[in-house]
Design a protein around this motif. Structure first.
Motif, PDB file in Angstrom:
ATOM      1  N   ASP A   1       0.976  -1.270  -0.101  1.00 23.24           N
ATOM      2  CA  ASP A   1       0.148  -0.084  -0.116  1.00 23.24           C
ATOM      3  C   ASP A   1       0.948   1.146   0.088  1.00 23.24           C
ATOM      4  OD1 ASP A   1      -2.246  -1.676   0.269  1.00 23.24           O
ATOM      5  OD2 ASP A   1      -2.490  -1.542   2.405  1.00 23.24           O
TER       6      ASP A   1
ATOM      7  N   ASN B   1       0.771   5.745  -0.238  1.00 23.94           N
ATOM      8  CA  ASN B   1      -0.083   7.003  -0.278  1.00 23.94           C
ATOM      9  C   ASN B   1       0.527   8.102  -0.569  1.00 23.94           C
ATOM     10  OD1 ASN B   1      -2.095   8.312   1.013  1.00 23.94           O
ATOM     11  ND2 ASN B   1      -1.492   8.250   3.147  1.00 23.94           N
TER      12      ASN B   1
ATOM     13  N   ARG C   1      -9.672   7.942  -5.623  1.00 20.82           N
ATOM     14  CA  ARG C   1      -8.824   8.964  -5.175  1.00 20.82           C
ATOM     15  C   ARG C   1      -8.114   9.711  -6.249  1.00 20.82           C
ATOM     16  NH1 ARG C   1      -3.792   8.506  -1.324  1.00 20.82           N
ATOM     17  NH2 ARG C   1      -3.288  10.771  -0.800  1.00 20.82           N
ATOM     18  N   TRP C   2      -7.406   8.782  -7.101  1.00 17.99           N
ATOM     19  CA  TRP C   2      -6.587   9.612  -8.116  1.00 17.99           C
ATOM     20  C   TRP C   2      -7.234   9.557  -9.518  1.00 17.99           C
ATOM     21  CZ3 TRP C   2      -2.059  11.597  -6.405  1.00 17.99           C
ATOM     22  CH2 TRP C   2      -1.937  11.130  -4.839  1.00 17.99           C
TER      23      TRP C   2
ATOM     24  N   ASP D   1      -7.342   2.491  -8.266  1.00 20.22           N
ATOM     25  CA  ASP D   1      -6.279   2.738  -7.232  1.00 20.22           C
ATOM     26  C   ASP D   1      -6.409   2.004  -6.085  1.00 20.22           C
ATOM     27  OD1 ASP D   1      -8.579   3.850  -5.723  1.00 20.22           O
ATOM     28  OD2 ASP D   1      -7.735   5.974  -6.318  1.00 20.22           O
TER      29      ASP D   1
ATOM     30  N   SER E   1      -2.969  -0.804  -2.570  1.00 21.63           N
ATOM     31  CA  SER E   1      -3.760   0.319  -2.433  1.00 21.63           C
ATOM     32  C   SER E   1      -2.936   1.727  -2.819  1.00 21.63           C
ATOM     33  CB  SER E   1      -4.533   0.643  -1.071  1.00 21.63           C
ATOM     34  OG  SER E   1      -4.966   1.845  -0.747  1.00 21.63           O
TER      35      SER E   1
ATOM     36  N   ASN F   1      -3.844   4.363  -1.606  1.00 27.30           N
ATOM     37  CA  ASN F   1      -4.820   5.366  -0.472  1.00 27.30           C
ATOM     38  C   ASN F   1      -4.210   5.180   0.942  1.00 27.30           C
ATOM     39  OD1 ASN F   1      -5.932   6.150  -3.153  1.00 27.30           O
ATOM     40  ND2 ASN F   1      -7.614   4.488  -2.787  1.00 27.30           N
ATOM     41  N   ASN F   2      -3.197   4.401   1.141  1.00 33.00           N
ATOM     42  CA  ASN F   2      -2.814   4.357   2.668  1.00 33.00           C
ATOM     43  C   ASN F   2      -1.507   3.841   2.525  1.00 33.00           C
ATOM     44  OD1 ASN F   2      -2.609   2.003   4.814  1.00 33.00           O
ATOM     45  ND2 ASN F   2      -3.875   3.895   5.744  1.00 33.00           N
TER      46      ASN F   2
END
Ligand code: NAD
Length: 448
Positions: free
Chosen positions: A193, A195, A279-280, A288, A306, A308-309
């Motif tokens: 993951d 971010n 998100r992107w 994403d 991910s 996103n984290n």
């Protein structure tokens, strides 16, 4: 069973020892062996971007190699290839054919976007060159089989560049699995993951990017024609035309490690993905977040990526006798499980006291407790760490160079690479078609 026996058993479990071992680097990094000039491998780099620069340096660090030329489609990268190699007079070109036509080049390093891998590897093999091809091997299932055919047909060394296959940490993990120390392994999970913008491939565009400095038509290759778009050139991972999103970028590393340590020799049977683009969202056509459950004949594998984290990358292998975890590619820990016999301690509390006591007395007779001061040995928790400066890419590249020299088959040939690439394509197939992807070995196709 008395309280004192229970607490002694608990104590025995708690007292299991732990040990930490630093893994020894390979011969290469510890003491490079000299290679006679006749065995020198003369190589060229095709694609000298982010990864191409790293593997160029890794190849130069291997004993008995010589970089003789470099090819890229962007002027800035050709300039960088000279700097990066420390060879201001390095021969550079935008035309890969000029490299393949040279008779004095033994091998090429292919580090271009994924939609170009198959074509370059097939042409390199046909031109009599060995090829190190970055991961994921193919952009489509069909390409993977054509690449394996080119390798076999032209009797070339093709090595796919997912370097975990040569890592000393994964070799140790495989040792544990092959020894049976984990017992029966039925489930494995892993995630990577990230971010931040760089992790999400939103790379800055160099200020001089233009159709003058970039050969855009060649970049497009077999992909649909479009007007010049520097975002697509520098952030190609965001688009299905050139890459495979998170599976092609990151699953492939995890799959390589798992296929290696579990001795997998075929694509997974089935894959089921979920995920989304949350998100992107500015400009990309890949998710994403992606999460996939794979079915292999003897175990199941869960992978997640991910953007996103941020979290540590952890691989966990669960067996009936213990758990193996591998953190951030560098630290491997084996934790044995206490499988010593113990009396049933749950369901008998639905029995009358008389029968429960009878059962426990009987169990005690059959399993005498150790004498006070003598404990069962539960097993040691063992951790193995790679040295802080360990670079598995150098080991992987040296394996390639040794194969080129000796004609020993590559540790990660186009057959191994094809299986991991197919697993990536299955994850995407499931995600985009919203169905379970099934591998059909007879037709060599994925079906829904
Ligand atoms: N093994 C790893 O850990 C690892 C890490 C990063 C990237 N990769 C892989 O490496 C490959 C390259 O990725 P990158 O991050 O270096 O991309 P990049 O965009 O930084 O570099 C790719 C380069 O290839 C050049 N190129 C494209 N088509 C070409 C062609 N036909 N002939 C010559 N040059 C061409 C481009 O000009 C560009 O400079 C990808 O397959 C990627 O998946 C592997």
């Amino acid at each position: 069973m008395s309280c004192s026996q229970i607490s002694r058993r608990e104590f025995m479990r708690a007292s299991a020892a732990t040990s930490v071992t630093l893994l020894t680097p390979t011969m290469l990094q510890a003491s490079p062996r000299p290679v006679p000039p006749s065995d020198r491998v003369r190589f060229a780099s095709i694609g000298t971007g982010i990864r191409g620069s790293e593997i160029m340096r890794a190849a130069m660090a291997c004993p008995g190699t010589e970089l003789v030329a470099a090819c890229d489609l962007y002027d800035g990268r050709l300039e960088w290839a000279k700097e990066n190699s420390g060879k201001p007079n390095l021969e550079v070109t935008k035309e890969y054919r000029k490299i393949l036509d040279r008779k004095d080049i033994d091998a090429v390093l292919v580090a271009v976007p994924d939609h170009w891998h198959a074509h370059l590897v097939e042409e390199a093999c046909a031109a009599g060159k060995d090829a190190y091809c970055e991961k994921p091997m193919s952009h489509t299932v069909e390409q993977g089989f054509a690449m394996a055919e080119a390798m076999n047909g032209h009797q070339r060394i093709v090595q796919v560049g997912s370097q975990r296959r040569s890592s000393i940490v994964y070799a140790k993990a495989k040792e544990f699995l092959d020894s049976g120390a984990l017992g029966q392994v039925t489930s494995i999970e892993e995630h990577i993951d990230r971010n931040d913008a760089s992790g999400a491939w939103v790379y800055p565009i160099p200020p001089d990017a233009s159709p003058k400095t970039i050969d855009w038509d060649t970049f497009l290759g077999s992909a649909p024609k479009r007007p010049f778009d520097p975002k697509r050139f520098f952030r190609w991972r965001c688009y299905q035309d050139y890459g495979e999103g998170l599976p092609g970028d990151l699953y492939v590393h995890m799959l390589t490690g798992v296929h290696f340590i579990m001795s997998v020799t075929a694509p997974p049977l089935r894959a089921h993905s979920t995920g989304g683009l949350f998100r992107w969202t500015e400009d990309r056509d890949v998710p994403d977040l992606i999460w996939t459950l794979y079915e292999y004949p003897t175990f199941r594998l869960s992978l997640r990526c991910s953007l996103n984290n941020e979290s540590d990358e952890v691989l966990s292998v669960y067996g009936t006798k213990g758990t193996l975890t591998l953190k951030n590619d560098a630290a491997l820990t084996f934790t044995p499980q206490d499988t010593s016999p113990r009396p049933e301690g749950y369901s008998i509390y639905g029995w009358p006291t008389r029968l429960r006591n009878e059962y426990l007395e009987d169990w005690k007779k059959q399993h005498p407790a150790p004498e006070p001061g003598r404990f069962l040995i539960v097993g040691e928790t063992k951790t193995f760490s790679a040295p802080p400066d360990y670079d598995e890419t150098v080991d992987h590249m040296n394996n390639f160079m040794e194969s080129v020299r000796t004609r020993r088959p590559s540790v990660e040939d186009a057959v191994f690479g094809n299986h991991t690439a197919i697993a990536c394509h299955m994850a995407n197939f499931s995600y985009f078609y919203k169905t379970t992807a099934v591998w059909d070995p007879d037709t060599k196709k994925i079906r829904g």
